[in-house]
Structures are given as C-alpha cells and as structure tokens.
Design a protein around this motif. Structure first.
Motif, short mmCIF file in Angstrom:
data_model
loop_
_atom_site.label_atom_id
_atom_site.label_comp_id
_atom_site.label_asym_id
_atom_site.label_seq_id
_atom_site.Cartn_x
_atom_site.Cartn_y
_atom_site.Cartn_z
N GLU A 6 0.83 -1.21 0.00
CA GLU A 6 0.00 0.00 0.00
C GLU A 6 0.86 1.26 0.00
O GLU A 6 0.56 2.24 -0.70
N GLU A 9 2.16 1.81 -3.54
CA GLU A 9 1.12 2.35 -4.42
C GLU A 9 0.89 3.83 -4.13
O GLU A 9 0.70 4.64 -5.03
N GLN A 10 0.90 4.18 -2.85
CA GLN A 10 0.71 5.58 -2.44
C GLN A 10 1.85 6.46 -2.97
O GLN A 10 1.62 7.56 -3.45
N LYS A 12 3.72 5.86 -5.61
CA LYS A 12 3.54 5.99 -7.06
C LYS A 12 2.48 7.05 -7.38
O LYS A 12 2.66 7.86 -8.29
N LEU A 13 1.39 7.03 -6.62
CA LEU A 13 0.33 8.01 -6.85
C LEU A 13 0.83 9.42 -6.60
O LEU A 13 0.60 10.32 -7.42
N TRP A 16 3.04 10.82 -9.29
CA TRP A 16 2.22 11.34 -10.39
C TRP A 16 1.58 12.68 -10.01
O TRP A 16 1.61 13.63 -10.80
N LEU A 72 -6.99 4.40 -0.48
CA LEU A 72 -6.18 3.61 -1.39
C LEU A 72 -5.77 2.30 -0.73
O LEU A 72 -5.18 2.30 0.35
N TYR A 103 -2.55 2.11 -7.51
CA TYR A 103 -2.23 3.42 -8.08
C TYR A 103 -3.04 3.73 -9.33
O TYR A 103 -3.58 4.83 -9.47
N GLU A 104 -3.12 2.78 -10.25
CA GLU A 104 -3.83 3.03 -11.52
C GLU A 104 -5.29 3.38 -11.27
O GLU A 104 -5.82 4.31 -11.89
N ARG A 107 -5.51 6.89 -9.74
CA ARG A 107 -5.27 7.90 -10.77
C ARG A 107 -6.50 8.07 -11.66
O ARG A 107 -6.91 9.19 -11.99
#
Length: 121
Positions: A6, A9-10, A12-13, A16, A72, A103-104, A107
C-alpha cells in the motif's frame, strides 16, 4: 526498510500528483497508519487523529462536490467498517469519495473527478 504494498502504491500516486501543478498544491495524504507508543497514540487522538479517515484528500471543488476523499488499498486489502463509514459520511456532506485498489485505479478516479464539471455541462 521494507515498504508495504500500500505504501508503494501511495508513493507511485504521489509521484504522479507531484508532476501535476493543478493537483500537487491541493492534495494531501492523511498519515493515520503510523506506528507509535501508546502514550503518543493517546496524544494524537486528543489532537484529532481518527481511525477510518481516508488516505487522500483532494481539496478541489468540482461541480456539486466540495472535494474528493480517496481510500487507497493494495492487493487483497479491503476497507474497514470505520473507513466505509467515513467515506459514506463524506459523501453525505457533499464530497465525492471512493475506495480503490492500486495506483492506476486511484489515478483514474482522480482524472475522472477532474473532468466531472465538463461532463455535466
């Protein structure tokens, strides 16, 4: 240091989000997942930290919504009952809210949210 799925993923978000000047100044992560002593936990609760608060808040009103609350998750993790209640309460108060995995998906929700005003025109 091992990072949880998690957390990855956070990150990566937010990598972006930081690339988007229309998002970066208005998007925050609520750090409720930290580990601390019992004493520090009591102090944090007295300061207003609450279980169930969503991970991310986008303070950009769009259309009928005051902003976006986003929880998330990663892998097979699911929202807790407190998280579900928080998201439902935010929706009731005029915010868009969602729980997503990865993440995807996060987004995609943010991108869709940002175009909602133009979709309703």
């Amino acid at each position: 240091m091992n990072l949880s799925p998690e957390t990855i993923e956070q990150i990566k978000l937010f990598d972006w989000i930081r690339s988007r000047p229309d998002l970066e100044p208005f998007t925050i992560h609520i750090a409720n997942e930290r580990q601390c002593s019992v004493q520090q936990g009591r102090i944090l609760k007295r300061m207003g930290v609450k279980a169930g608060v969503a991970d991310i808040f986008l303070a950009v009103p769009i259309g009928k919504y005051h902003g976006l609350w986003l929880e998330l998750k990663a892998g097979n993790n699911k929202a807790t009952e407190k998280q579900k209640l928080f998201l439902a309460n935010m929706t009731q108060k005029g915010y868009m809210s969602a729980c997503v995995t990865g993440y995807e998906a996060a987004r995609e929700v943010i991108e869709t949210y940002l175009t909602m005003d133009t979709l309703s025109s």
